[in-house]
Design an enzyme around this catalytic site. Structure first.
Site, PDB file in Angstrom:
ATOM      1  N   CYS A 132       6.604 -41.776 192.054  1.00  0.00           N
ATOM      2  CA  CYS A 132       6.269 -40.426 192.485  1.00  0.00           C
ATOM      3  C   CYS A 132       5.104 -39.885 191.648  1.00  0.00           C
ATOM      4  O   CYS A 132       5.243 -39.686 190.437  1.00  0.00           O
ATOM      5  CB  CYS A 132       7.471 -39.498 192.345  1.00  0.00           C
ATOM      6  SG  CYS A 132       7.070 -37.791 192.759  1.00  0.00           S
ATOM      7  N   LYS A 158      20.312 -40.601 196.872  1.00  0.00           N
ATOM      8  CA  LYS A 158      20.401 -39.717 195.707  1.00  0.00           C
ATOM      9  C   LYS A 158      21.837 -39.561 195.222  1.00  0.00           C
ATOM     10  O   LYS A 158      22.743 -39.314 196.024  1.00  0.00           O
ATOM     11  CB  LYS A 158      19.818 -38.351 196.048  1.00  0.00           C
ATOM     12  CG  LYS A 158      18.351 -38.426 196.414  1.00  0.00           C
ATOM     13  CD  LYS A 158      17.842 -37.109 196.953  1.00  0.00           C
ATOM     14  CE  LYS A 158      16.431 -37.296 197.469  1.00  0.00           C
ATOM     15  NZ  LYS A 158      15.932 -36.135 198.166  1.00  0.00           N
ATOM     16  N   SER A 171       6.823 -30.341 189.490  1.00  0.00           N
ATOM     17  CA  SER A 171       5.937 -30.821 188.425  1.00  0.00           C
ATOM     18  C   SER A 171       5.081 -29.736 187.786  1.00  0.00           C
ATOM     19  O   SER A 171       4.938 -29.715 186.564  1.00  0.00           O
ATOM     20  CB  SER A 171       5.044 -31.956 188.931  1.00  0.00           C
ATOM     21  OG  SER A 171       4.145 -31.503 189.923  1.00  0.00           O
TER      22      SER A 171
END
Length: 178
Positions: free
Chosen positions: A30, A57, A87
């Site tokens: 990612c 997940k 982020s």
């Protein structure tokens, strides 16, 4: 030896002991999580990495991030768990932790400009990169390729001539997000 990747049904790992020793929940591929990985390293933050399978997940992951996305930082805050995700938010938080160099300029206008470059990079480059990369053929890639070319030309015009980093002589969150 490859690290363990946790998925559905896995036991929740212990999380970081405090803000300065968080658990970094991520995956290998990612680019958004890689931004935070870079920020953690640049600030010399002591962290523990937990890899999750984004296709399967683990249930416990949603306790730390209701959206189930990486990157996610998790740590103990007294008896409770605390976490941050996304982020750009995680990177601003990392930058504000003590230790290591400041990853944004000190001057308020330069700091705001750095944030604007990061934002516009996402809008002008990041948003079309995948469209070009994963296009099935040249014809279907052409519109996004034109957008990407324009975005990269814009980006080139914003790079400091003082180098070697995007904003000049010091590494910053701007360089880390590229």
């Amino acid at each position: 030896m490859s690290p363990q990747v946790l998925s559905v049904g896995s036991a929740e790992p212990s999380i970081g002991s405090d803000r300065l020793n968080p658990t970094f929940i991520t995956t290998w591929n990612c680019p958004y999580a890689q931004r935070s990985w870079i920020a953690l390293a640049a600030k010399s933050i002591n962290y523990h990495t937990v890899y999750v399978d984004l296709q399967k997940k683990p249930e416990w992951f949603f306790k730390h991030n209701p959206y189930g996305r990486v990157p996610t930082l998790a740590w103990k805050e007294g008896q409770d768990a605390a976490s941050l995700y996304e982020s750009l938010v995680v990177n601003e938080y990392i930058n504000d932790l003590p230790g290591g160099p400041d990853l944004l300029p000190k001057d308020p206008l330069e700091r705001a400009w750095a944030r604007l470059i990061i934002d516009q990079y996402g809008a002008k480059v990041g948003s079309v990169w995948g469209k070009v990369q994963f296009a099935l053929d040249k014809e279907s890639a052409a519109p996004a390729a034109a957008e990407l070319t324009a975005g990269l030309k814009w980006l080139e015009g914003e790079v400091s001539s003082e180098g070697p980093y995007f904003l000049g002589k010091d590494f910053s969150l701007v360089s880390g997000c590229m």
